[in-house]
Write a protein that holds these residues in place. Structure first.
Motif, PDB file in Angstrom:
ATOM      1  N   ILE A  62       0.872  -1.185   0.000  1.00 12.17           N
ATOM      2  CA  ILE A  62       0.000   0.000   0.000  1.00 12.17           C
ATOM      3  C   ILE A  62       0.904   1.228   0.000  1.00 12.17           C
ATOM      4  O   ILE A  62       1.243   1.780   1.056  1.00 12.17           O
ATOM      5  CB  ILE A  62      -0.934   0.005   1.225  1.00 12.17           C
ATOM      6  CG1 ILE A  62      -1.712  -1.301   1.310  1.00 12.17           C
ATOM      7  CG2 ILE A  62      -1.901   1.181   1.135  1.00 12.17           C
ATOM      8  CD1 ILE A  62      -2.620  -1.408   2.509  1.00 12.17           C
ATOM      9  N   PRO A  63       1.371   1.667  -1.170  1.00  9.12           N
ATOM     10  CA  PRO A  63       2.264   2.830  -1.217  1.00  9.12           C
ATOM     11  C   PRO A  63       1.537   4.110  -0.846  1.00  9.12           C
ATOM     12  O   PRO A  63       0.319   4.228  -1.022  1.00  9.12           O
ATOM     13  CB  PRO A  63       2.714   2.855  -2.684  1.00  9.12           C
ATOM     14  CG  PRO A  63       1.604   2.194  -3.435  1.00  9.12           C
ATOM     15  CD  PRO A  63       1.045   1.153  -2.509  1.00  9.12           C
ATOM     16  N   LYS A  64       2.304   5.064  -0.336  1.00  7.05           N
ATOM     17  CA  LYS A  64       1.748   6.354   0.044  1.00  7.05           C
ATOM     18  C   LYS A  64       2.456   7.460  -0.731  1.00  7.05           C
ATOM     19  O   LYS A  64       3.641   7.351  -1.073  1.00  7.05           O
ATOM     20  CB  LYS A  64       1.919   6.603   1.548  1.00  7.05           C
ATOM     21  CG  LYS A  64       1.154   5.640   2.439  1.00  7.05           C
ATOM     22  CD  LYS A  64       1.378   5.981   3.907  1.00  7.05           C
ATOM     23  CE  LYS A  64       0.610   5.040   4.830  1.00  7.05           C
ATOM     24  NZ  LYS A  64       0.834   5.381   6.261  1.00  7.05           N
ATOM     25  N   PHE A  65       1.718   8.530  -0.984  1.00  7.91           N
ATOM     26  CA  PHE A  65       2.321   9.676  -1.672  1.00  7.91           C
ATOM     27  C   PHE A  65       3.440  10.271  -0.821  1.00  7.91           C
ATOM     28  O   PHE A  65       4.416  10.803  -1.354  1.00  7.91           O
ATOM     29  CB  PHE A  65       1.254  10.729  -1.963  1.00  7.91           C
ATOM     30  CG  PHE A  65       1.798  11.942  -2.660  1.00  7.91           C
ATOM     31  CD1 PHE A  65       2.106  11.911  -4.010  1.00  7.91           C
ATOM     32  CD2 PHE A  65       2.019  13.119  -1.961  1.00  7.91           C
ATOM     33  CE1 PHE A  65       2.622  13.015  -4.652  1.00  7.91           C
ATOM     34  CE2 PHE A  65       2.539  14.238  -2.599  1.00  7.91           C
ATOM     35  CZ  PHE A  65       2.832  14.185  -3.949  1.00  7.91           C
ATOM     36  N   THR A  66       3.300  10.155   0.506  1.00 10.75           N
ATOM     37  CA  THR A  66       4.340  10.664   1.398  1.00 10.75           C
ATOM     38  C   THR A  66       5.677  10.009   1.108  1.00 10.75           C
ATOM     39  O   THR A  66       6.725  10.659   1.130  1.00 10.75           O
ATOM     40  CB  THR A  66       3.955  10.418   2.869  1.00 10.75           C
ATOM     41  OG1 THR A  66       2.654  10.927   3.099  1.00 10.75           O
ATOM     42  CG2 THR A  66       4.941  11.080   3.804  1.00 10.75           C
ATOM     43  N   HIS A  67       5.650   8.706   0.804  1.00  7.50           N
ATOM     44  CA  HIS A  67       6.889   7.992   0.525  1.00  7.50           C
ATOM     45  C   HIS A  67       7.537   8.500  -0.752  1.00  7.50           C
ATOM     46  O   HIS A  67       8.768   8.568  -0.850  1.00  7.50           O
ATOM     47  CB  HIS A  67       6.607   6.493   0.411  1.00  7.50           C
ATOM     48  CG  HIS A  67       6.129   5.897   1.693  1.00  7.50           C
ATOM     49  ND1 HIS A  67       5.589   4.633   1.772  1.00  7.50           N
ATOM     50  CD2 HIS A  67       6.097   6.397   2.964  1.00  7.50           C
ATOM     51  CE1 HIS A  67       5.252   4.363   3.030  1.00  7.50           C
ATOM     52  NE2 HIS A  67       5.547   5.426   3.771  1.00  7.50           N
ATOM     53  N   PHE A  68       6.716   8.860  -1.737  1.00  6.87           N
ATOM     54  CA  PHE A  68       7.252   9.412  -2.976  1.00  6.87           C
ATOM     55  C   PHE A  68       7.824  10.810  -2.751  1.00  6.87           C
ATOM     56  O   PHE A  68       8.896  11.151  -3.261  1.00  6.87           O
ATOM     57  CB  PHE A  68       6.148   9.463  -4.039  1.00  6.87           C
ATOM     58  CG  PHE A  68       6.483  10.330  -5.224  1.00  6.87           C
ATOM     59  CD1 PHE A  68       7.288   9.842  -6.239  1.00  6.87           C
ATOM     60  CD2 PHE A  68       6.007  11.628  -5.318  1.00  6.87           C
ATOM     61  CE1 PHE A  68       7.607  10.635  -7.330  1.00  6.87           C
ATOM     62  CE2 PHE A  68       6.313  12.429  -6.406  1.00  6.87           C
ATOM     63  CZ  PHE A  68       7.123  11.928  -7.418  1.00  6.87           C
ATOM     64  N   ALA A  69       7.110  11.621  -1.989  1.00 10.82           N
ATOM     65  CA  ALA A  69       7.484  13.036  -1.855  1.00 10.82           C
ATOM     66  C   ALA A  69       8.464  13.294  -0.728  1.00 10.82           C
ATOM     67  O   ALA A  69       9.019  14.394  -0.652  1.00 10.82           O
ATOM     68  CB  ALA A  69       6.220  13.875  -1.631  1.00 10.82           C
TER      69      ALA A  69
END
Length: 601
Positions: A393-400
């Protein structure tokens, strides 16, 4: 001594004298002796007082003390006695006369003509024209008057008369330039570098609130980012309408809809079970009696979506599960839920669709489990195994998160360096220390040294908050990551120097810094993946300072790539090239502007 103060207001009298004493190469014993003499002679307040706390006259006396401190052979003073009481003014003039008699050369500009009587030679200038240059006594005798003011008035009237007779400007011969006697090859002197570092440390000690703000800023930014950005919205209002039972959801008391819906004694609406799955997905479920009412609420943005259960939905779903291949179209249609979702907000709309879809899959699995039927029978025909990188379950926080780290590492030093340079430029401080012999190399390296210490602390705090307090992916080497973001910080410092050299006001620097910040956020893949940008931007985005470096940082943190990985090396090469470009641009500005970068005037 310039007409303006051009001193660091936040330094004390002693710190100011110590700073300039070190610039002039004075040892501690001589510096202490000269400082005590000048403080007494100029009647300055206690040496621990800050310059900003002095009166205007006291500040000018302190400026004069700086000029007299190292006992120079050439002294240039611009209106040194303005704002001083007559007794102190006479005392200063007497000292200047003594210095001149001892062989010193003293050049003084003043609007008070009569106080220039004590000078050996006086030059009267009006509208850029030198009207006379000789001793005060000879000038008065030649003009047959008893005051310099009368002599100056006569010369001014004569100039007006000559100007009216001829409009041709008078040509003055230009003699040969005197030989340069300033010490050569002085691009870097350790003593001047030491004085600059000492001055910057003194200023940081004075600005305790500012220093606290500088160190708290990355903590606040990283905390706000992790708590406000990238988390899935919770408790979104979502509507349900069920015609599957006479009373809608009023009959959904806990326990009365358990069991298998294929059993002959199952007389409840399975929509109740579906409602529970939506609640588990952090939806705030709102129940409506009619579909028209629910869609009206959706239209007015009171809810983000609505799901409608047809009449006999429970029976039709049971037949769909039981009979499977022996169903008519009407039964299939009756077992399908209808849904309307507000997609005006792309992120929330897609998140709602995703959550509703996953909730429906869980709901079907739950129904099959109650009937002892394999969940795989109605499952999507694909299985997602353990991800190669990242989580299920990826999160946008991990990308940004890496983008935020890179942006702060680059822009915090940029802002601090540019603001310090603009402050010193607007206060005339650069101009005065350059006259004292400081070179651009000494000024910038001393600033970079102090900034590096601040940057190291900021980056350590950023890493602690980003990866110690919050759950962001980090499977790489912390030392390598720390090295790369510090290199980004050094690039930000050189960018700040470029802004400080090229801009003459805070407004210009703020506009330039803000515009470049926004541009890099959009173009370098910080706010959104570069792969989603316009094809023209994709072709040029790699050229900008943070694009390749951020991609390398993402590979290090989420994939565990070493520093020798090609993508990481490309990021390191990119920021090194940009550091070189920033330095080149700075040198070009210094050469082309011909010294205008030193002062904001």
């Amino acid at each position: 001594m310039p007409q303006d103060l051009n001193l660091h207001l936040r330094l004390s009298i002693w710190e100011t004298l110590k700073f300039y004493g070190y610039l002039f190469g004075m040892d501690d014993a001589l510096l202490r002796k000269r400082a005590d003499e000048l403080i007494k002679f100029l009647q300055l307040p206690p040496e621990s007082r800050n310059i900003e706390d002095l009166s205007g006259g006291q500040q000018r006396r302190c400026s004069l003390a700086v000029a007299l401190l190292h006992d120079p052979d050439l002294l240039i003073l611009d209106e040194p006695t303005v704002g001083l009481d007559p007794v102190l003014s006479k005392s200063i003039w007497d000292r200047l006369v003594e210095m001149a008699d001892a062989g010193k050369t003293i050049l003084i500009t003043t609007h008070y003509i009569e106080e220039a009587r004590q000078a050996h030679i006086i030059g009267l200038m009006r509208e850029g024209v030198l009207l006379a240059e000789e001793s005060p006594q000879a000038l008065m005798e030649k003009r047959n008057c008893d005051s310099l003011e009368t002599a100056f008035l006569q010369l001014s009237q004569l100039q007006e008369y000559n100007t009216q007779k001829s409009t041709e400007p008078k040509a003055y011969p230009v003699g040969p330039r005197p030989p340069v006697t300033i010490e050569q090859d002085t691009w870097f002197k350790p003593r001047r570098f030491k004085a600059q570092v000492m001055k910057n440390v003194f200023l940081l000690k004075r600005e305790k609130i500012f220093v606290a703000f500088v160190f708290l800023l990355p903590i606040v930014q990283m905390t706000l980012f992790n708590t406000a950005i990238g988390q899935d919205p919770k408790n979104l209002p979502f509507g349900l309408v069920s015609y599957d039972s006479p009373n809608g959801f009023e009959d959904c008391t806990r326990g009365n809809y358990k069991g298998c819906l294929l059993d002959s004694n199952y007389n409840y609406s399975i929509a109740c079970k579906y409602r529970d799955h939506l609640i588990r997905r952090d939806f705030s479920v709102r129940e409506y009696k009619s579909l028209e009412d629910a869609r009206s609420k959706l239209w007015h943005n009171n809810i983000w979506g609505v799901i409608f259960f047809n009449e006999n939905f429970t029976r039709a779903l049971g037949e769909r599960i039981d009979k499977r291949n022996r169903l008519d179209d009407e039964t299939i249609d009756m077992s399908i839920m209808d849904s309307w979702i507000d997609l005006s907000n792309q992120y929330i709309g897609n998140m709602v669709k995703h959550s509703v879809t996953l909730g429906t899959i869980d709901f079907v699995h739950d129904v099959l489990k109650d009937c002892n039927i394999s969940e795989k029978l109605f499952d999507v025909p694909i299985t997602y195994e353990t991800p190669v990188y990242g989580s299920m379950i990826p999160k946008f926080t991990h990308f940004a998160s890496v983008a935020m780290l890179a942006l702060c590492a680059f822009y915090l030093p940029t802002i601090l360096t540019a603001s310090l340079m603009i402050t010193e430029k607007m206060g005339g401080l650069i101009e005065r220390i350059m006259v004292a012999g400081v070179t651009f190399m000494e000024m910038t390296t001393s600033m970079l040294l102090v900034q590096c210490v601040v940057m190291l602390i900021q980056n350590i705090l950023s890493l602690i908050v980003m990866y110690g307090l919050f759950d962001n992916p980090m499977i790489g080497n912390y030392f390598t990551l720390f090295t790369v973001i510090n290199l980004l910080g050094i690039g930000g410092m050189f960018f700040g120097i470029l802004i400080g050299v090229g801009c003459s006001t805070y407004y210009m620097a703020a506009y330039f810094g803000t515009a470049s910040n926004i541009m890099l956020v959009f173009i370098c893949g910080l706010a959104w993946p570069v792969e989603g940008a316009h094809y023209l931007l994709r072709y040029v985005s790699w050229m900008f300072p943070l694009t390749l470096t951020t991609q390398g940082l993402r590979g290090m943190t989420a994939r565990g790539w070493p520093i020798l990985h090609p993508t990481v090396l490309a990021g390191l090469g990119s920021i090194l090239v940009w550091i070189g470009l920033f330095l080149l641009f700075v040198l070009i500005l210094i050469k082309s502007e011909k010294g205008s970068w030193i002062s904001a005037k």
